[in-house]
Scaffold this motif. Structure first.
Motif, PDB file in Angstrom:
ATOM      1  N   GLU A   1       1.191   7.811 -10.451  1.00 32.30           N
ATOM      2  CA  GLU A   1       1.319   8.443  -9.139  1.00 32.30           C
ATOM      3  C   GLU A   1       1.218   7.441  -7.985  1.00 32.30           C
ATOM      4  O   GLU A   1       1.455   7.789  -6.834  1.00 32.30           O
ATOM      5  N   LEU A   2       0.858   6.199  -8.290  1.00 34.92           N
ATOM      6  CA  LEU A   2       0.851   5.165  -7.258  1.00 34.92           C
ATOM      7  C   LEU A   2       2.261   4.585  -7.156  1.00 34.92           C
ATOM      8  O   LEU A   2       2.805   4.069  -8.139  1.00 34.92           O
ATOM      9  N   SER A   3       2.855   4.668  -6.000  1.00 34.59           N
ATOM     10  CA  SER A   3       4.231   4.204  -5.805  1.00 34.59           C
ATOM     11  C   SER A   3       4.288   3.145  -4.717  1.00 34.59           C
ATOM     12  O   SER A   3       3.387   3.033  -3.881  1.00 34.59           O
ATOM     13  N   GLY A   4       5.373   2.379  -4.722  1.00 37.05           N
ATOM     14  CA  GLY A   4       5.610   1.395  -3.669  1.00 37.05           C
ATOM     15  C   GLY A   4       4.990   0.037  -3.901  1.00 37.05           C
ATOM     16  O   GLY A   4       5.095  -0.850  -3.052  1.00 37.05           O
ATOM     17  N   TYR A   5       4.344  -0.157  -5.058  1.00 40.16           N
ATOM     18  CA  TYR A   5       3.705  -1.448  -5.315  1.00 40.16           C
ATOM     19  C   TYR A   5       4.744  -2.493  -5.704  1.00 40.16           C
ATOM     20  O   TYR A   5       5.603  -2.250  -6.549  1.00 40.16           O
ATOM     21  N   GLU A   6       4.689  -3.659  -5.077  1.00 41.07           N
ATOM     22  CA  GLU A   6       5.559  -4.786  -5.408  1.00 41.07           C
ATOM     23  C   GLU A   6       4.690  -6.027  -5.597  1.00 41.07           C
ATOM     24  O   GLU A   6       4.059  -6.491  -4.645  1.00 41.07           O
ATOM     25  N   PRO A   7       4.621  -6.570  -6.808  1.00 44.50           N
ATOM     26  CA  PRO A   7       3.772  -7.737  -7.051  1.00 44.50           C
ATOM     27  C   PRO A   7       4.185  -8.926  -6.177  1.00 44.50           C
ATOM     28  O   PRO A   7       5.377  -9.215  -6.029  1.00 44.50           O
ATOM     29  N   HIS A   8       3.194  -9.579  -5.592  1.00 38.22           N
ATOM     30  CA  HIS A   8       3.462 -10.746  -4.753  1.00 38.22           C
ATOM     31  C   HIS A   8       3.396 -12.010  -5.606  1.00 38.22           C
ATOM     32  O   HIS A   8       2.496 -12.148  -6.435  1.00 38.22           O
ATOM     33  N   PRO A   9       4.330 -12.943  -5.430  1.00 36.18           N
ATOM     34  CA  PRO A   9       4.399 -14.087  -6.341  1.00 36.18           C
ATOM     35  C   PRO A   9       3.194 -15.020  -6.300  1.00 36.18           C
ATOM     36  O   PRO A   9       2.904 -15.666  -7.312  1.00 36.18           O
ATOM     37  N   THR A  10       2.508 -15.115  -5.180  1.00 38.00           N
ATOM     38  CA  THR A  10       1.365 -16.022  -5.114  1.00 38.00           C
ATOM     39  C   THR A  10       0.031 -15.289  -5.209  1.00 38.00           C
ATOM     40  O   THR A  10      -1.018 -15.914  -5.067  1.00 38.00           O
ATOM     41  N   GLU A  11       0.062 -13.986  -5.430  1.00 36.29           N
ATOM     42  CA  GLU A  11      -1.147 -13.175  -5.572  1.00 36.29           C
ATOM     43  C   GLU A  11      -2.020 -13.184  -4.326  1.00 36.29           C
ATOM     44  O   GLU A  11      -3.190 -12.817  -4.372  1.00 36.29           O
ATOM     45  N   SER A  12      -1.466 -13.622  -3.195  1.00 32.91           N
ATOM     46  CA  SER A  12      -2.290 -13.731  -1.991  1.00 32.91           C
ATOM     47  C   SER A  12      -2.542 -12.379  -1.337  1.00 32.91           C
ATOM     48  O   SER A  12      -3.452 -12.249  -0.511  1.00 32.91           O
ATOM     49  N   ARG A  13      -1.748 -11.374  -1.685  1.00 34.11           N
ATOM     50  CA  ARG A  13      -1.989 -10.041  -1.145  1.00 34.11           C
ATOM     51  C   ARG A  13      -1.429  -9.005  -2.109  1.00 34.11           C
ATOM     52  O   ARG A  13      -0.507  -9.281  -2.881  1.00 34.11           O
ATOM     53  N   TYR A  14      -1.995  -7.827  -2.059  1.00 38.24           N
ATOM     54  CA  TYR A  14      -1.574  -6.743  -2.931  1.00 38.24           C
ATOM     55  C   TYR A  14      -0.527  -5.842  -2.286  1.00 38.24           C
ATOM     56  O   TYR A  14       0.023  -4.967  -2.953  1.00 38.24           O
ATOM     57  N   GLY A  15      -0.263  -6.028  -0.997  1.00 40.36           N
ATOM     58  CA  GLY A  15       0.745  -5.211  -0.325  1.00 40.36           C
ATOM     59  C   GLY A  15       0.372  -3.741  -0.254  1.00 40.36           C
ATOM     60  O   GLY A  15       1.224  -2.849  -0.353  1.00 40.36           O
ATOM     61  N   LEU A  16      -0.911  -3.475  -0.029  1.00 41.08           N
ATOM     62  CA  LEU A  16      -1.390  -2.093  -0.064  1.00 41.08           C
ATOM     63  C   LEU A  16      -0.840  -1.251   1.071  1.00 41.08           C
ATOM     64  O   LEU A  16      -0.818  -0.015   0.979  1.00 41.08           O
ATOM     65  N   GLU A  17      -0.389  -1.898   2.147  1.00 40.34           N
ATOM     66  CA  GLU A  17       0.179  -1.128   3.248  1.00 40.34           C
ATOM     67  C   GLU A  17       1.493  -0.451   2.856  1.00 40.34           C
ATOM     68  O   GLU A  17       1.959   0.463   3.546  1.00 40.34           O
ATOM     69  N   SER A  18       2.087  -0.883   1.738  1.00 41.08           N
ATOM     70  CA  SER A  18       3.376  -0.325   1.311  1.00 41.08           C
ATOM     71  C   SER A  18       3.252   0.715   0.206  1.00 41.08           C
ATOM     72  O   SER A  18       4.263   1.289  -0.208  1.00 41.08           O
TER      73      SER A  18
END
Length: 514
Positions: free
Chosen positions: A491-508
Motif C-alpha cells: 500500500e506504500l506507493s511512489g517510492y523511488e530508490p535513490h542511487p546514493t542512499e542519501s535520502r529516501y524521497g519520503l515527500e513523494s
C-alpha cells in the motif's frame, strides 16, 4: 558513530524552551499527525541529532537539507542553493533560494547558512576539504574561497555533514539541541538507540508530503526487520540480505526493490604490519578469493564480482580497462612462497617459525559475516589460517583506527558524495579514512591533480590511473558490487530508490487507502 545517552527529546518541549511560545504555536500545527498516515521504516543504522555525529538519518528522512542536492543520476543538483558558479580557480559563488524558512519559522538566508557551514568546515569531517572562508555577500549569496583549486567543492557541500541548521539548533557549547533545518519533514521525537520520529512540514517550499509523519526504528537484526514488515509493524524495511529476495518477491502484500547502487564490499589490509605489509601476500589473497563463488553462494547470484571501486554499469568514472584478479590458487601459492611463507611437512604455512594466521574483522550487515566465512574457507586452500571476528560497526572502526590489525571487511558507497574525489577518502596517504596505511606518491599526485582540474576528461584520465595503481598495489581486495534490497508494504506507493542512499524521497510517497 556515537550515541547520546538514552532519553526522549520531544520537539514541542525543545521548541518551548529554546524558541518561545510563538514558535511553539507554529510547531503545534506541524505536529498534528495521525497514526493512519504514519510511515514506519526499519533499518540497522543508529540515528543521532547532530549531522556531524552520525546524523545521516536526518538527511535520509528529509529533515535536513544542504546547499547542494544529489539527483537520481548521482550528480550534484540544486538544493538550498538554486545555482552556483566557479568565479576563478579558488572562488565559488552560491545563489540561495529566496522562498525557504526554517522549521522554527525563521527565514533561511545567507547569514544563517554561513553560520551552519562554518561549523561544518571547522569539523573533523571536513578536515581534508580545503575551504578557507565562507561569507555572505548579500542576503541570498554566499562566496566560498578554497585554499587551492578544488573542483569537487559542490559535491562535498552535498554531504550529510554539510546540511544547513537554523542558528537556534546549536547551543553556546556547540551542541545540537534539536536538528532544526528546512526539509519536508520536521524533527519531532528521538530516543537514542531506538527511534526517531518526524512530522510533515506543511510550509515546505517544495513538494509537500502526502504522509503526515514518519517513524524510523533501529532494528539491528535482518530477520526481525523482515518479520515486522510482514506483520504490518513497518511499511518499509531497509538493507535486507539478498538471500531474502526470492521469498520477499513471492510474498503477497510486499513490494521488493533491488537497485544496484554505487557501493562495494571490500577487504582492507593493514599494509603497515605483518603479514600484509608485503604486497605479494596481499596479491596472493586477491588471487585466492573466488568472487564468483561468493556471489553465487552468499549473494543469490544478484551482485557481481567487483574489479575496482566503481562499477562500469553505474559510472563512467570506472576504468574500463581493469581486469581484476582471477581466481588462481597456483599464483597465490607462488606469491606466498616468494614472500617467505612456505608450507612444511606438517602442511602448515610458516615463516621464521611463525604460522601464517590472520584475523579478519567485520560487522553484522550487508552479508559481510557470511562473506568473511567464505573467504575463511577459500584462504584455507592456500594454507592461510583465518579467524573471523564480528563486532559492532563502531567498535570495529575504533579498533582498526587505534591498533594494528590484519584486515577488515566493510562496505562503502563509492559515490557517497557525487564525485570521484571519493577515491581520496579511500587511498590518499594522508587523507584516507580507510585504515590501511597505504602510501603511493604517484597515487597521491594524481588525486591531488584531479581535485584541481575542471576538465572532466583530464580528471577521468587521472582517476582511471589511480584505479589501475591501487588494483596492482592491493591495499584492499575488491570483492563485490552492491545491490540494495528494500521491501515495502504494497500500500506504500511512489517510492523511488535513490542511487546514493542519501535520502529516501519520503515527500513523494503515499499510503494508499485499503
Amino acid at each position: 558513530m556515537t550515541d547520546d545517552t538514552s532519553q526522549t527529546m520531544n520537539r514541542r518541549t525543545a521548541l518551548k524552551t529554546t524558541l518561545g511560545a510563538t514558535t511553539l504555536a507554529v510547531a503545534g500545527c506541524l505536529s498534528s499527525a495521525s497514526d493512519d498516515a504514519e510511515v514506519r521504516i526499519g533499518g540497522p543504522w543508529k540515528a543521532n541529532r547532530d549531522p556531524l555525529d552520525g546524523g545521516s538519518q536526518l538527511r535520509r528522512l528529509g529533515i535536513t537539507e544542504a546547499l547542494v542536492s544529489v539527483d537520481y543520476d548521482a550528480n550534484p543538483a540544486p538544493g538550498l542553493a538554486a545555482d552556483w558558479e566557479r568565479l576563478d580557480e579558488q572562488q565559488w559563488r552560491f545563489e540561495l533560494r529566496d522562498d525557504v524558512t526554517f522549521h522554527d519559522g525563521e527565514q533561511f538566508n545567507a547569514a544563517a547558512a554561513v553560520d551552519s557551514l562554518q561549523r561544518t568546515v571547522s569539523s573533523a569531517a571536513f578536515a581534508d576539504v580545503p575551504i578557507d572562508t565562507v561569507e555572505a555577500t548579500d542576503e541570498l549569496t554566499i562566496d566560498v574561497e578554497t585554499g587551492q583549486p578544488f573542483s569537487p567543492l559542490p559535491a562535498h557541500l552535498s554531504r550529510n555533514e554539510a546540511v544547513i541548521l537554523s542558528p537556534a539548533a546549536v547551543d553556546d557549547d556547540d551542541a545540537v539541541t534539536e536538528p532544526i533545518s528546512t526539509g519536508p519533514f520536521v524533527f519531532d521525537t528521538y530516543q537514542a538507540g531506538s527511534e526517531l520520529r518526524a512530522v510533515r512540514n506543511d510550509d515546505y517550499y517544495g513538494q509537500t508530503p502526502e504522509i503526515e509523519s514518519v517513524r524510523y526504528e533501529i532494528v539491528d537484526d535482518d530477520q526481525t526487520r523482515r518479520m515486522k514488515l510482514e506483520n504490518g509493524e513497518l511499511e518499509m524495511a531497509r538493507i535486507l540480505p539478498l538471500e531474502m529476495v526470492d521469498d520477499l518477491e513471492s510474498t503477497a502484500g510486499i513490494d521488493t526493490y533491488t537497485p544496484e547502487i554505487p557501493r562495494i564490499r571490500f577487504l582492507t589490509f593493514d599494509t603497515q604490519s605483518e603479514p600484509f605489509d608485503d604486497d605479494r601476500v596481499r596479491r596472493a589473497v586477491n588471487h585466492a578469493i573466488d568472487r564468483d563463488a561468493i556471489v553465487d553462494s552468499v549473494l543469490a547470484g544478484v551482485d557481481e564480482p567487483a574489479v575496482g571501486p566503481f562499477s562500469p554499469d553505474i559510472s563512467d568514472w570506472a576504468n574500463p580497462d581493469l581486469e581484476g584478479y582471477d581466481h588462481d590458487l597456483e599464483d597465490a601459492r607462488s606469491l606466498l612462497d616468494a614472500a617467505g611463507w612456505t608450507v612444511g611437512d606438517d602442511n602448515v604455512r610458516m615463516r621464521d617459525g611463525e604460522e601464517l594466521t590472520v584475523e579478519f574483522l567485520t560487522f553484522d550487515a550487508r552479508s559481510l559475516p557470511l562473506i568473511a566465512e567464505v573467504i575463511q574457507d577459500q584462504l584455507a586452500d592456500i594454507r592461510i589460517d583465518v579467524d573471523v571476528t564480528t563486532m559492532e560497526y563502531s567498535s570495529m572502526v575504533d579498533r582498526v583506527g587505534q591498533d594494528s590489525f590484519d584486515g577488515y571487511l566493510t562496505s562503502w558507497g563509492t559515490l557517497w558524495y557525487p564525485d570521484p574525489d571519493r577515491l581520496s577518502d579511500m587511498f590518499h596517504s594522508t587523507g584516507a579514512a580507510l585504515h590501511h596505511g597505504y602510501e603511493n606518491d604517484r597515487v597521491d599526485t594524481l588525486l591531488e591533480e584531479a581535485r584541481e582540474l575542471d576538465d572532466r576528461a583530464e580528471r577521468m584520465e587521472r582517476y582511471h590511473e589511480v584505479q589501475s595503481l591501487v588494483l596492482e598495489d592491493a591495499p584492499v581486495a575488491f570483492l563485490t558490487t552492491y545491490t540494495n534490497v528494500v521491501a515495502t508494504a504494497a500500500e506504500l506507493s511512489g517510492y523511488e530508490p535513490h542511487p546514493t542512499e542519501s535520502r529516501y524521497g519520503l515527500e513523494s510517497i503515499d499510503l494508499d487507502a485499503e
